[in-house]
Scaffold this active site. Structure first.
Site: not given
Ligand code: HDE
Length: 724
Positions: A102, A175, A389
């Site tokens: 992202h 999402n 996060y």
């Molecule tokens: Fe994320 N995800 N994600 N994700 N995600 C990040 O956090 C992660 C997942 C989502 O505009 C990271 O700040 C794991 C689902 C958004 O700043 C990180 C898993 C959904 C954003 C991270 C998921 C999301 C992130 C990278 C699986 C929808 C952007 C930068 C368990 C419900 C937020 C950050 C923004 C960002 C980890 C799966 C949505 C690495 C480990 C499911 C919208 O922490």
């Protein structure tokens, strides 16, 4: 070298302000940005205007910002030049790591307003009082591309909402798709590695159309439902304003007694859903890589504030138990037709950021940020996210005090004994920094058993195992349900997208393995893709942990086309205009578009604009080659006979109409403009989606006709795949 006067910005004006001694109410963003820059508010006069004096970070006024200090005019630079060293030092450290996923995103401020009280279901403060507004910040993003990638990559969009509630920040990090690729967070690094550019060559950028992605996916049957969503037009949205958002996981709402109700969160755009078509997306990325961020910026600055309803699907354990699948499984949805979405509030974005870095880049969303009354389920993906996060913010923002940044600080009072660390901005006063203590009222904050956050009291037992529950084993039924819920044109797009992506995969065995899964979803789709790829024979169906259910009823709510807007409201009409075009017709078109709530953008051979039949000069927003029709939802060509002759000899003008036609857009045209269509080779094919505007009175009918946004029957005539 001549000196030029220093530039003034609003950010280096203002007064010296002490950082707030205590952190009572979170700082107002725009004020707090001014603070560190507000170095004395010293001004001087240049050309009669009061301008702020340029200073070093220490506040020393700067006399010369054009030349380094050197020994003689042609001599070496001197180490003593503290202004130069400070300036370059700061510049050298301007970048922070981009988000690991992202990375490319765009944010805006706004508010959430409660329209229906949930006081009987949750004690969450934000859901108590109808009409009350809560400050919000939203960041939309793509997942795979880096920070400088283009907006219209085929990709999932992040829809992350920070709500600054009176009992703490609530981050709903969602999402635009309600399911995910994987069921367990431990696979997240793998799916992301596979999707990102391949590590030896660092391409392809911002796309999943490559071997590694499809290799991983074809070995991961739990991804199949998500595959249907990402291959649909959901991943090429027309703008953030026309897409849904989903919390994805099942969460809990808790009432004052700790009773739990399961909840799934939905954001529904008031403007309806809309996507572009793939060929259009590819071209938009070239014409305007910032298409989505520009759209949001423009809409908010125009006062057309984007708005979403917050909808909830509320249910209890008994309801959950009636399904074969597990409500803890993030690869599943509960169809809206079975459990309607209850609208309880609205989200409005009404303010663009003052500074992209300070707000959009530094905002730190954390799924574990929930206020009392909202809680997690045991969804194994959500549980893993709650670790990830917080961890990632430390790396990105450089220390544990990122919550002190104005965009991240709560707007409600906060108090605890956390202290020090890099860039500690809110530093508690007084002698006591531990608890328990016996200093009475001076002893600092204490826990509050009544108001404080309490987790749902859940019985948990069982052996320590690494095991996926049996209830997570159905990987195909909802994928099939999604596919069958689409209109014919959307099904075609899914087949096209799969064929396209797999055609970029070099290894035939990976292509075939993917088709083996499609057979379990829908044999017709598998056949289409196999045919598109030129497979000589169908592979055997993939081995399934559970057979596909064929009795799940289609859910029309899953189709974009069926949830389209029916009007041009919030959309853009591109008008290709030449000198001498009919002024009355142009004026009528502008009026009708405005009435429908659409924006008109003029494209002309010269950026200065076109002089119409009545002599009025209409300035252009785009020159023809800078304003291709892909940037618009519908187009009109208003030309005089001379103008049309000019356009007919211009490649970009021919592309304009050819693309508009190929992308199934509604096209209005003045009679003389036919010459352009003729030269573009379109004249014999013009269909009911192309409306001749004989005079001003036809303008209104044209704008009304554009309501469905695309004239889909045309696609079957202009696409080779459709004829195959
Ligand atoms: Fe994320 N995800 N994600 N994700 N995600 C990040 O956090 C992660 C997942 C989502 O505009 C990271 O700040 C794991 C689902 C958004 O700043 C990180 C898993 C959904 C954003 C991270 C998921 C999301 C992130 C990278 C699986 C929808 C952007 C930068 C368990 C419900 C937020 C950050 C923004 C960002 C980890 C799966 C949505 C690495 C480990 C499911 C919208 O922490």
């Amino acid at each position: 070298m001549a000196k030029t006067p220093p530039k003034t910005t609003s950010r280096n004006k203002g007064k010296v302000a002490d950082p707030p001694a205590k952190p009572p109410l979170g700082p107002k963003l725009s004020e707090s940005y001014a603070e560190p820059q507000a170095l004395g508010g010293e001004t001087h006069q240049i050309a009669g205007a009061d301008v702020a004096t340029l200073t070093t970070s220490q506040g020393a006024p700067v006399a010369d910002d054009q030349n380094t200090l050197r020994q003689g005019a042609r001599g070496p630079a001197l180490l003593e030049d503290f202004h130069f060293r400070e300036k370059i030092f700061h510049f050298d450290h301007e970048r922070i790591p981009e988000r690991v996923v992202h990375a490319r995103g765009y944010g805006a401020h706004g508010f959430f307003e409660l329209t229906e009280s949930l006081a009987d279901i949750t004690r969450a403060d934000i859901f108590q009082r109808v009409g009350e507004r809560t400050e919000a910040f939203v960041r939309f993003s793509t997942v795979v591309g880096n920070k400088g990638s283009f907006d219209l990559a085929r990709d999932v969009r992040g829809f992350a909402v920070k709500l600054y509630t009176r009992e703490g920040n609530w981050d709903l990090v969602g999402n635009n798709i309600p399911v995910f690729f994987i069921q367990d967070a431990i696979k997240f690094p793998d799916v992301v590695h596979a999707a990102k550019p391949e590590p030896d060559r660092e391409f392809p950028q911002a796309q999943t159309a490559h071997d590694n992605f499809w290799d991983f996916i074809s070995l991961t049957p739990e991804s199949m439902h998500m595959v249907m969503w990402i291959m649909s037009d959901r991943t090429i949205p027309r703008s953030y304003r026309f897409m849904e958002g989903f919390g994805v996981h099942t969460f809990r709402l808790l009432d004052a007694e700790g009773r739990s109700t399961f909840v799934k969160f939905h954001w529904k755009p008031r403007l309806g859903l809309q996507s572009v078509v793939w060929n259009e997306a590819v071209k938009i990325n070239g014409a305007d890589p910032d298409f989505h961020r520009r759209d949001l910026w423009d809409a908010i600055n125009l006062g057309a504030f984007p708005e979403w309803d917050l909808g909830l699907q509320l249910f209890d354990q008994d309801f959950a138990d009636q399904f074969d699948f597990d409500v803890l499984d993030p690869t599943k949805i509960i169809p809206e037709e079975i459990l309607p979405v209850r609208v309880v509030g609205r989200l409005v974005l009404d303010r663009v950021v003052d500074n992209f870095f300070a707000e959009t880049e530094q905002v730190a969303f954390c799924t574990q940020n929930v206020p009392p009354g909202i809680d997690f389920s045991n969804d194994p993906l959500l549980q893993g996210r709650n670790f990830s996060y917080l961890d990632t913010q430390l790396k990105r923002l450089g220390g544990p005090n990122f919550t002190h940044l104005p965009i991240n600080a709560p707007r409600c009072p906060f108090a605890n004994f956390q202290q020090d660390g890099h860039m500690a901005f809110f530093n508690p006063k007084g002698r006591v920094n531990y608890e328990p203590n016996s200093w009475g009222a001076e002893g600092g904050p204490r826990e509050n058993p009544e108001r404080g956050f309490r987790s749902f009291t859940e019985e948990a037992d069982g052996p320590k195992v690494r095991l996926r529950a049996e209830s997570f084993a159905d990987h195909y039924s909802q994928a099939r349900q999604f596919y069958l819920s689409q209109t014919a044109i959307e099904q075609k797009h899914i087949g096209d997208a799969l064929t396209f992506e797999l055609s970029k995969v070099e290894r035939p065995d990976i292509r075939a393995r993917m088709v083996s899964h499609l057979i379990n979803i829908d044999p017709g789709l598998a056949g289409t893709v196999a045919n598109g790829l030129g497979l000589t024979e169908l592979p055997l169906p993939a081995q399934a942990a559970q057979p596909t259910r064929e009795d799940l009823p289609p859910s029309p709510a899953l189709s974009i086309v069926q949830r389209g807007p029916g009007s041009l409201m919030g959309r853009k009409l591109g008008v290709l205009l030449t000198d001498g075009a009919d002024a009355a017709l142009y004026d009528a078109l502008v009026k009708a578009a405005a009435k429908a709530g659409a924006v008109v953008e003029v494209v002309a051979p010269k950026i200065a604009g076109a002089v119409l039949s009545d002599g009025q000069l209409v300035p252009a927003r785009q020159k023809i080659d800078g304003g291709p029709s892909v940037l618009f939802d519908a187009v009109a060509v208003l030309a005089s006979p001379e103008g049309a002759a000019l356009l007919a000899g211009d490649g970009a003008a021919k592309d304009f109409v050819n693309d508009a036609f190929g992308h199934c857009k509604f096209i209005g045209y003045s009679e003389a403009a036919e010459r352009l269509f003729e030269k573009a080779g379109l004249l014999p094919d013009l269909d009911e989606g192309c409306l001749k505007l004989a005079s001003a009175k036809d303008a209104r009918a044209f704008i009304d006709a554009c309501g469905p946004l695309r004239f889909w029957p045309r696609e079957l005539k202009v696409d080779l795949d459709a004829k195959a």
